[in-house]
Enzyme design. Structure first.
Site, short mmCIF file in Angstrom:
data_model
loop_
_atom_site.label_atom_id
_atom_site.label_comp_id
_atom_site.label_asym_id
_atom_site.label_seq_id
_atom_site.Cartn_x
_atom_site.Cartn_y
_atom_site.Cartn_z
N ALA A 236 -25.09 -8.53 7.89
CA ALA A 236 -24.11 -9.53 8.33
C ALA A 236 -23.65 -9.32 9.77
CB ALA A 236 -22.90 -9.50 7.40
N ALA A 237 -24.40 -8.56 10.55
CA ALA A 237 -23.97 -8.26 11.92
C ALA A 237 -23.76 -9.52 12.75
CB ALA A 237 -24.97 -7.34 12.60
N GLY A 238 -24.69 -10.47 12.65
CA GLY A 238 -24.55 -11.71 13.40
C GLY A 238 -23.35 -12.52 12.97
N ASP A 239 -23.06 -12.50 11.68
CA ASP A 239 -21.90 -13.24 11.18
C ASP A 239 -20.59 -12.62 11.66
OD1 ASP A 239 -23.59 -14.96 9.79
OD2 ASP A 239 -23.62 -13.67 8.03
#
Length: 286
Positions: A236-239
Site C-alpha cells: 500500500a505504499a503508493g496509497d
C-alpha cells in the site's frame, strides 16, 4: 488476502508459501485511511458487496473516523477482493476481483454532489469504472475543487480527463502507459511529465519507488528522495503516498514539503505487513 513466499511461482508451478494474512484494502479505501490518520476529515464514496467483507470494511472506516454516509451496498456483487503474493524482498504481485467496485456509477456520484462541493480535494483511483472517474473529475473541476488522480491500476485514459486534473500521480509503469515514455530515471520522468502537462494536467508527480518522487509543473521540477528503509511489504505504499499528499496539499504545504512528508509516510508503511494496518499516524511520521 496475502501469502508470503520466498519467490513468485512461474506459470504452471505450485509452490508452498509461508504466512497467510487477511487485511482490509482497496486503493480508494487505503487512501482514505491514510488521509484520516493524518487528521483529515474524510468522506469515502464507494460500493461494497452485501457481505462480511463489505461490512467489515465499513466498520473499520468508522473506527478510523471516516464518514461512510455515501458508501452503498450492492446486493448482486461481492465486495472487491485482492489476492496478493509478497516475496522475501517485499515486492508484490496482485490480482484484483473488482466486484461491487464495477457498479459505482454517476448515480452514486450525483447523490454525493453536496459532499464533493464541500471538499478541498477530490482524490480518485482507477478501481472503479473509468466513466465514473471522468464524471466525478468533471464535477469536481466545474465546482472549482482540486482533483487528484492516482492512475492505478494502470490503463489508458480518455484525453478529456486530463484537463480536469489538478494533479496526477503515476508510478513509473503507469506513467509509461499514459505517455509512451519508458520511465527509469529523472530525465525520462521529466519527459513523461511533459506529455501529461501538454495533455492538460496542471501538476505531475511520478513516484519512483525507493528513489523517491519526481515533481513537475510549468514553473518547477525537482526530485524528493525517499528515506532508506528495509522493506517488508510494499503493498500500500503508493496509497499512503497519495492519501498523505492530499492532506498536505489541503493544509497549504508547498510542493517540496508535501511530497517529502508523503515519501516519509510511504517509506514508514513498507516496514510493516499489510495495507491499512501498516499506515502511519501523523505523530509517527513526525
Amino acid at each position: 488476502m496475502v501469502i508470503k513466499t520466498n519467490k513468485f511461482p512461474v506459470p504452471g508451478e505450485t509452490i508452498l508459501g509461508g504466512a497467510f494474512f487477511m487485511f482490509s484494502g482497496g486503493k480508494g479505501a487505503n487512501q482514505a485511511v491514510a488521509a484520516a490518520r493524518m487528521g483529515a476529515g474524510v468522506m469515502l464514496i464507494c460500493k461494497t458487496g452485501d457481505d462480511i467483507f463489505g461490512q467489515r470494511s465499513i466498520d473499520e472506516f468508522k473506527k478510523e473516523g471516516i464518514n461512510t454516509k455515501y458508501i452503498q451496498k450492492d446486493t448482486d456483487k461481492a465486495s472487491g477482493t485482492a489476492l496478493i503474493l509478497v516475496d522475501e524482498k517485499g515486492e508484490n504481485e496482485i490480482v484484483v476481483a473488482s466486484g461491487a467496485n464495477e457498479t459505482l456509477t454517476r448515480i452514486e456520484i450525483d447523490a454525493a454532489e453536496e459532499a464533493i462541493a464541500d471538499a478541498a480535494i477530490i482524490l480518485l483511483q482507477l478501481e472503479i469504472p473509468v466513466e465514473t472517474v471522468l464524471y466525478a473529475a468533471k464535477i469536481g473541476y466545474e465546482l472549482k475543487r482540486k482533483v487528484i488522480l492516482n492512475p492505478a491500476p494502470a490503463q489508458s485514459l480518455p484525453a478529456e480527463l486530463f484537463s480536469y486534473l489538478y494533479l496526477v500521480t503515476p508510478n513509473e509503469t503507469e506513467a509509461e502507459i499514459l505517455t509512451g515514455v519508458k520511465v527509469n530515471d529523472v530525465a525520462s520522468a521529466s519527459k513523461a511529465a511533459d506529455v501529461l502537462l501538454k495533455a492538460g494536467v496542471q501538476n505531475v508527480i511520478i513516484t519512483l519507488g525507493a528513489q523517491g518522487a519526481f515533481f513537475k509543473n510549468d514553473k518547477n521540477e525537482f526530485i524528493v528522495a525517499a528515506p532508506v528503509v528495509k522493506a517488508v511489504d510494499t503493498t500500500a505504499a503508493g496509497d499512503v503516498f497519495n492519501g498523505v499528499l492530499a492532506v498536505e496539499i489541503t493544509s497549504g504545504a508547498n510542493w517540496q514539503s508535501a511530497i517529502s512528508t508523503a515519501c516519509k509516510a510511504a517509506s514508514f508503511s513498507v516496514t510493516r505487513m499489510g495495507a491499512q494496518v501498516s499506515m502511519p499516524y501523523r505523530k509517527e511520521i513526525e
